[in-house]
Structure formats: structure tokens, C-alpha cells
Design an enzyme around this catalytic site. Structure first.
Site, PDB file in Angstrom:
ATOM      1  N   ASP A 196       0.842  -1.192   0.000  1.00  0.00           N
ATOM      2  CA  ASP A 196       0.000   0.000   0.000  1.00  0.00           C
ATOM      3  C   ASP A 196       0.882   1.248   0.000  1.00  0.00           C
ATOM      4  OD1 ASP A 196      -3.228   0.540   0.926  1.00  0.00           O
ATOM      5  OD2 ASP A 196      -1.805   2.204   1.066  1.00  0.00           O
ATOM      6  N   ILE A 197       0.504   2.212  -0.829  1.00  0.00           N
ATOM      7  CA  ILE A 197       1.330   3.423  -0.984  1.00  0.00           C
ATOM      8  C   ILE A 197       1.276   4.299   0.266  1.00  0.00           C
ATOM      9  CG2 ILE A 197      -0.413   4.998  -1.960  1.00  0.00           C
ATOM     10  CD1 ILE A 197       1.668   5.656  -4.160  1.00  0.00           C
ATOM     11  N   ASN A 242     -12.871  -2.904   2.753  1.00  0.00           N
ATOM     12  CA  ASN A 242     -13.796  -1.780   2.745  1.00  0.00           C
ATOM     13  C   ASN A 242     -14.739  -1.981   1.572  1.00  0.00           C
ATOM     14  OD1 ASN A 242     -12.396  -0.500   4.896  1.00  0.00           O
ATOM     15  ND2 ASN A 242     -10.894   0.290   3.442  1.00  0.00           N
ATOM     16  N   VAL A 270     -10.900   2.915  -3.708  1.00  0.00           N
ATOM     17  CA  VAL A 270     -10.557   2.360  -5.026  1.00  0.00           C
ATOM     18  C   VAL A 270     -11.568   1.259  -5.348  1.00  0.00           C
ATOM     19  CG1 VAL A 270      -8.815   1.185  -6.408  1.00  0.00           C
ATOM     20  CG2 VAL A 270      -8.114   2.908  -4.716  1.00  0.00           C
ATOM     21  N   HIS A 301     -10.375  -5.453  -3.420  1.00  0.00           N
ATOM     22  CA  HIS A 301      -9.069  -5.786  -2.844  1.00  0.00           C
ATOM     23  C   HIS A 301      -9.230  -6.090  -1.363  1.00  0.00           C
ATOM     24  CE1 HIS A 301      -9.735  -1.441  -2.564  1.00  0.00           C
ATOM     25  NE2 HIS A 301      -9.064  -1.488  -1.423  1.00  0.00           N
ATOM     26  N   HIS A 333      -7.156  -5.802   2.212  1.00  0.00           N
ATOM     27  CA  HIS A 333      -5.995  -5.242   2.911  1.00  0.00           C
ATOM     28  C   HIS A 333      -5.407  -6.310   3.829  1.00  0.00           C
ATOM     29  CE1 HIS A 333      -6.911  -0.844   2.173  1.00  0.00           C
ATOM     30  NE2 HIS A 333      -8.100  -1.368   1.923  1.00  0.00           N
TER      31      HIS A 333
HETATM   32  P1  AMP Z   1      -9.781   1.281  -0.013  1.00  0.00           P
HETATM   33  O1  AMP Z   1     -10.046   2.467   0.871  1.00  0.00           O
HETATM   34  O2  AMP Z   1     -10.169  -0.013   0.657  1.00  0.00           O
HETATM   35  O3  AMP Z   1     -10.376   1.452  -1.377  1.00  0.00           O
HETATM   36  O4  AMP Z   1      -8.213   1.195  -0.129  1.00  0.00           O
HETATM   37  C1  AMP Z   1      -7.494   1.706  -1.204  1.00  0.00           C
HETATM   38  C2  AMP Z   1      -6.043   1.660  -0.813  1.00  0.00           C
HETATM   39  O5  AMP Z   1      -5.272   1.831  -1.977  1.00  0.00           O
HETATM   40  C3  AMP Z   1      -5.633   2.737   0.193  1.00  0.00           C
HETATM   41  O6  AMP Z   1      -5.116   2.114   1.375  1.00  0.00           O
HETATM   42  C4  AMP Z   1      -4.547   3.519  -0.564  1.00  0.00           C
HETATM   43  O7  AMP Z   1      -3.489   3.944   0.273  1.00  0.00           O
HETATM   44  C5  AMP Z   1      -4.090   2.517  -1.600  1.00  0.00           C
HETATM   45  N1  AMP Z   1      -3.503   3.089  -2.805  1.00  0.00           N
HETATM   46  C6  AMP Z   1      -3.961   4.136  -3.523  1.00  0.00           C
HETATM   47  N2  AMP Z   1      -3.170   4.356  -4.583  1.00  0.00           N
HETATM   48  C7  AMP Z   1      -2.190   3.411  -4.538  1.00  0.00           C
HETATM   49  C8  AMP Z   1      -1.057   3.114  -5.363  1.00  0.00           C
HETATM   50  N3  AMP Z   1      -0.763   3.820  -6.471  1.00  0.00           N
HETATM   51  N4  AMP Z   1      -0.261   2.078  -5.001  1.00  0.00           N
HETATM   52  C9  AMP Z   1      -0.531   1.356  -3.893  1.00  0.00           C
HETATM   53  N5  AMP Z   1      -1.599   1.587  -3.086  1.00  0.00           N
HETATM   54  C10 AMP Z   1      -2.404   2.606  -3.400  1.00  0.00           C
END
Ligand code: AMP
Length: 111
Positions: free
Chosen positions: A31-32, A83, A92, A96, A98
Site C-alpha cells: 500500500d502506498i 472496505n 478504489v 481488494h 488489505h
Molecule cells: P480502499 O479504501 O479499501 O479502497 O483502499 C485503497 C487503498 O489503496 C488505500 O489504502 C490507498 O493507500 C491505496 N492506494 C492508492 N493508490 C495506490 C497506489 N498507487 N499504489 C498502492 N496503493 C495505493
């Protein structure tokens, strides 16, 4: 407007990411913006917007089995979290899981 999701673009290597696992059906990345010492995202290559759109038990099972496999490659104890929808904190819209881990004595929050 629709187009490839952020994670599809990562899978296609259009956007750089730190890939920790990949097979024919799944990818796992760091995760970024990590919320734990270890924070990975396990992502099916087959796109659904949210986890409750996965109707096939086999598909759902493979997703969770892959998340467990990836988690165990990085930690003995861990938290798996999904989520689902905006109200559930999803940002996103490409399903996915976490994987959160690496705390000394468990996560701080009580959720
Ligand atoms: P969610 O809130 O469950 O949709 O989680 C989306 C996750 O994607 C968040 O924890 C972000 O930090 C992560 N995220 C967003 N952009 C990137 C990226 N380019 N590379 C890796 N993780 C990302």
C-alpha cells in the site's frame, strides 16, 4: 467516465508499484500509504468494483486463500480487512483485501 481502474493500471505496469506477489489471477502490492508496519493489498485481476459483486464461491474462496497465503508470507499474525462501498471506506473501486500486520502487540484500534 469509465476506464481501467487504478489497480488494472498497476497490473498492466502502467503505474509503478511495489509488487510482492503475482500469479495468473491475483497480484499483491505494498500500500502506498501504509496504515500498519506491513500493509499489502491483494487484488484479483478479474475486475469487480466491490467484494460483494463476487458471486462465485470458488472466486471468493480463491481471493481469501490468496490473501491468507500472502499474509503468511509476511507475518504470522495479521488482520485482513475489506472496505465495501463509499460508506464502508472504500476509495478504489476494484475489489481488494488489505493485509495489515507487523505491530509489536496488535493494532491500536479496537475495531
Ligand atoms: P480502499 O479504501 O479499501 O479502497 O483502499 C485503497 C487503498 O489503496 C488505500 O489504502 C490507498 O493507500 C491505496 N492506494 C492508492 N493508490 C495506490 C497506489 N498507487 N499504489 C498502492 N496503493 C495505493
Amino acid at each position: 467516465m469509465s476506464g481501467p481502474t487504478l489497480f488494472e493500471r498497476i497490473i498492466a505496469r502502467e503505474i509503478p508499484s511495489d509488487i510482492v506477489y503475482e500469479d495468473a489471477d491475483f497480484i499483491a502490492i505494498k500500500d502506498i500509504s501504509p496504515k500498519a508496519p506491513i500493509h499489502l493489498l491483494v487484488i484479483p485481476k478479474k475486475v469487480t468494483a466491490r467484494v460483494d459483486e463476487i458471486a462465485e464461491p470458488l472466486e471468493m474462496g480463491q481471493l481469501w486463500l490468496t490473501a491468507v497465503k500472502v499474509a503468511r508470507q509476511h507475518a504470522q499474525d495479521y488482520r485482513l480487512l475489506v472496505n465495501c462501498g463509499q460508506g464502508g471506506g472504500q476509495v478504489v473501486f476494484h475489489t481488494h483485501i488489505h493485509v495489515l500486520a507487523g505491530w509489536e502487540s496488535g493494532p491500536d484500534s479496537d475495531t
